[in-house]
Motif scaffolding. Structure first.
Motif, short mmCIF file in Angstrom:
data_model
loop_
_atom_site.label_atom_id
_atom_site.label_comp_id
_atom_site.label_asym_id
_atom_site.label_seq_id
_atom_site.Cartn_x
_atom_site.Cartn_y
_atom_site.Cartn_z
N TRP A 257 0.83 -1.22 0.00
CA TRP A 257 0.00 0.00 0.00
C TRP A 257 0.86 1.26 0.00
N VAL A 258 1.80 1.35 0.93
CA VAL A 258 2.70 2.50 0.96
C VAL A 258 3.76 2.37 -0.12
N GLY A 259 4.21 1.15 -0.37
CA GLY A 259 5.27 0.95 -1.35
C GLY A 259 4.93 1.49 -2.73
N LYS A 260 3.74 1.21 -3.22
CA LYS A 260 3.35 1.72 -4.54
C LYS A 260 3.34 3.25 -4.57
N ALA A 261 2.87 3.86 -3.48
CA ALA A 261 2.85 5.32 -3.42
C ALA A 261 4.27 5.88 -3.37
N LEU A 262 5.18 5.16 -2.72
CA LEU A 262 6.57 5.60 -2.69
C LEU A 262 7.22 5.49 -4.06
N VAL A 263 6.94 4.43 -4.79
CA VAL A 263 7.47 4.29 -6.14
C VAL A 263 7.05 5.49 -6.99
N ALA A 264 5.79 5.87 -6.91
CA ALA A 264 5.30 7.01 -7.69
C ALA A 264 5.97 8.31 -7.26
N THR B 162 13.76 -3.57 -12.44
CA THR B 162 13.13 -4.88 -12.27
C THR B 162 13.02 -5.23 -10.79
N ILE B 163 11.85 -5.66 -10.38
CA ILE B 163 11.63 -6.03 -8.99
C ILE B 163 12.37 -7.34 -8.68
N SER B 164 13.08 -7.34 -7.54
CA SER B 164 13.81 -8.53 -7.09
C SER B 164 12.99 -9.30 -6.07
N ALA B 165 13.30 -10.57 -5.93
CA ALA B 165 12.60 -11.40 -4.95
C ALA B 165 13.18 -11.24 -3.56
N THR B 166 14.46 -10.83 -3.46
CA THR B 166 15.12 -10.68 -2.17
C THR B 166 15.86 -9.35 -2.11
N LEU B 167 16.09 -8.88 -0.89
CA LEU B 167 16.83 -7.64 -0.72
C LEU B 167 18.28 -7.82 -1.16
N GLU B 168 18.87 -8.96 -0.87
CA GLU B 168 20.25 -9.20 -1.29
C GLU B 168 20.42 -9.03 -2.80
N GLU B 169 19.46 -9.52 -3.56
CA GLU B 169 19.51 -9.38 -5.01
C GLU B 169 19.38 -7.93 -5.42
N ALA B 170 18.44 -7.20 -4.80
CA ALA B 170 18.23 -5.79 -5.15
C ALA B 170 19.44 -4.93 -4.82
N LEU B 171 20.19 -5.30 -3.78
CA LEU B 171 21.34 -4.50 -3.36
C LEU B 171 22.55 -4.65 -4.27
N LYS B 172 22.45 -5.50 -5.27
CA LYS B 172 23.52 -5.57 -6.27
C LYS B 172 23.61 -4.28 -7.07
N ALA B 173 22.53 -3.54 -7.14
CA ALA B 173 22.54 -2.22 -7.78
C ALA B 173 22.95 -1.19 -6.75
N GLY C 294 16.49 0.11 -6.82
CA GLY C 294 16.10 -1.29 -6.71
C GLY C 294 14.78 -1.41 -5.99
N ALA C 295 14.10 -2.53 -6.21
CA ALA C 295 12.81 -2.75 -5.59
C ALA C 295 12.69 -4.23 -5.22
N VAL C 296 11.98 -4.50 -4.11
CA VAL C 296 11.84 -5.87 -3.63
C VAL C 296 10.37 -6.18 -3.41
N SER C 297 9.94 -7.31 -3.95
CA SER C 297 8.59 -7.85 -3.70
C SER C 297 8.58 -9.28 -4.18
N ASP D 287 8.45 -4.97 -13.88
CA ASP D 287 8.97 -3.62 -13.78
C ASP D 287 8.32 -2.92 -12.59
N ALA D 288 9.11 -2.21 -11.78
CA ALA D 288 8.59 -1.58 -10.57
C ALA D 288 7.53 -0.53 -10.88
N GLY D 289 7.72 0.20 -11.96
CA GLY D 289 6.73 1.21 -12.34
C GLY D 289 5.42 0.58 -12.75
N GLU D 290 5.49 -0.40 -13.62
CA GLU D 290 4.27 -1.05 -14.10
C GLU D 290 3.53 -1.76 -12.97
N ALA D 291 4.26 -2.36 -12.03
CA ALA D 291 3.62 -3.03 -10.90
C ALA D 291 2.88 -2.04 -10.00
N ALA D 292 3.31 -0.77 -10.03
CA ALA D 292 2.66 0.27 -9.24
C ALA D 292 1.62 1.04 -10.03
#
Length: 268
Positions: free
Chosen positions: A13-20, A55-66, A32-35, A42-47
């Motif tokens: 709920w808050v995450g989508k508003a933060l992406v925008a 691109t949304i990652s499944a884990t925080l470790e993966e997202a932190l590669k960026a 990076g984005a995690v869900s 795509d994080a934009g399209e998902a919101a």
């Protein structure tokens, strides 16, 4: 240079508003984005936004590669502590918007943040008016020793009390004088009806209601001889109030080292 943000809980709920809000900002960039439920999208399209190229990652470790500067977490109570520790281990500052952590867990995060020389700003509620509830209640507690907290939320909220109520009670415990009400362990009947006691120095009784029609409300009730004071915050159905405070926190979390709790720590 833009402040690069990794967002955990990007489809909430808050995450989508933060992406925008991040996408619309001139000084912020979504790195990076995690869900788990939306991994690979795509994080934009998902919101519900245009394509953002993240691109949304499944884990925080993966997202932190960026590369990024700050991790914002709006996930769930059972994973937020691990996320905060992972982010610190990767050299990120952290903003915690997920509720449900205990004082002991915050102390552990603080110790790791100090060792990592990074900042963590955690708040049970990043709303400006909820922050003012806390500030005014702490002022009132200097003069009125008897205070209890009532916490209202939706029927499906998974944690009790809310982060807003927990944080408020723990802080009130540090500044209030001893209550004049009879101690819970001296009561007859069903003691559980007096709520749960939170705080280390002078514990505060907290009562949680969970039922339909509430989003989030929290009130501090003060009682003195022949008078009462109630300070209450009510949240609406939009995530906008939390977005403003969260992004303020993200912009300022690098200005200190260790853990600070509450948006008012960086408001002044």
């Amino acid at each position: 240079m833009s402040l690069r943000i990794t967002l955990a809980g990007a489809t909430g709920w808050v995450g989508k508003a933060l992406v925008a809000a991040i996408a619309a900002s001139d000084d912020l960039e979504l790195a990076g984005a995690v869900s788990r439920s939306a991994a690979g999208q795509d994080a934009g399209e998902a919101a519900g936004l245009p394509h953002l190229g993240v691109t949304i990652s499944a884990t925080l470790e993966e997202a932190l590669k960026a590369p990024s500067h700050v991790v914002i977490d709006y996930t769930k109570p059972n994973v937020v502590k691990a996320h905060a520790l992972t982010a610190l281990a990767h050299g990120r500052n952290v903003v915690v918007g997920t509720s449900g952590l205990s004082a002991e867990e915050y102390a552990e995060i603080d110790a790791v943040a100090l060792k990592a020389q990074r900042g963590v700003l955690a708040a049970g509620n990043f709303s400006i008016t909820a922050t003012l509830l806390r500030r005014f209640a702490l002022e009132a507690a200097r003069f009125v020793p008897d205070v209890e907290v009532i916490d209202y939320a939706s029927a499906k909220k998974p944690d009790t009390p809310s982060g807003t109520a927990r944080e408020l009670a723990e802080l009130l415990s540090d500044v209030r004088q001893p209550a004049t009400s009879k101690a819970v362990d001296e009561l007859a009947g069903v003691r559980e009806t007096r709520g749960g006691a939170l705080g280390a120095r002078e514990p505060v009784q907290v009562h949680s209601l969970r039922m339909p029609s509430f989003v989030l409300s929290c009130e501090a009730v003060f009682g003195a001889d022949n008078e009462r004071l109630v300070i209450r915050h009510d949240a609406g159905s939009s995530a906008a109030p939390y977005v403003t405070g969260t992004l303020l926190a993200a912009r300022r979390v690098s200005s200190f080292i260790g853990l600070k709790r509450g948006l008012d720590a960086v408001m002044d």
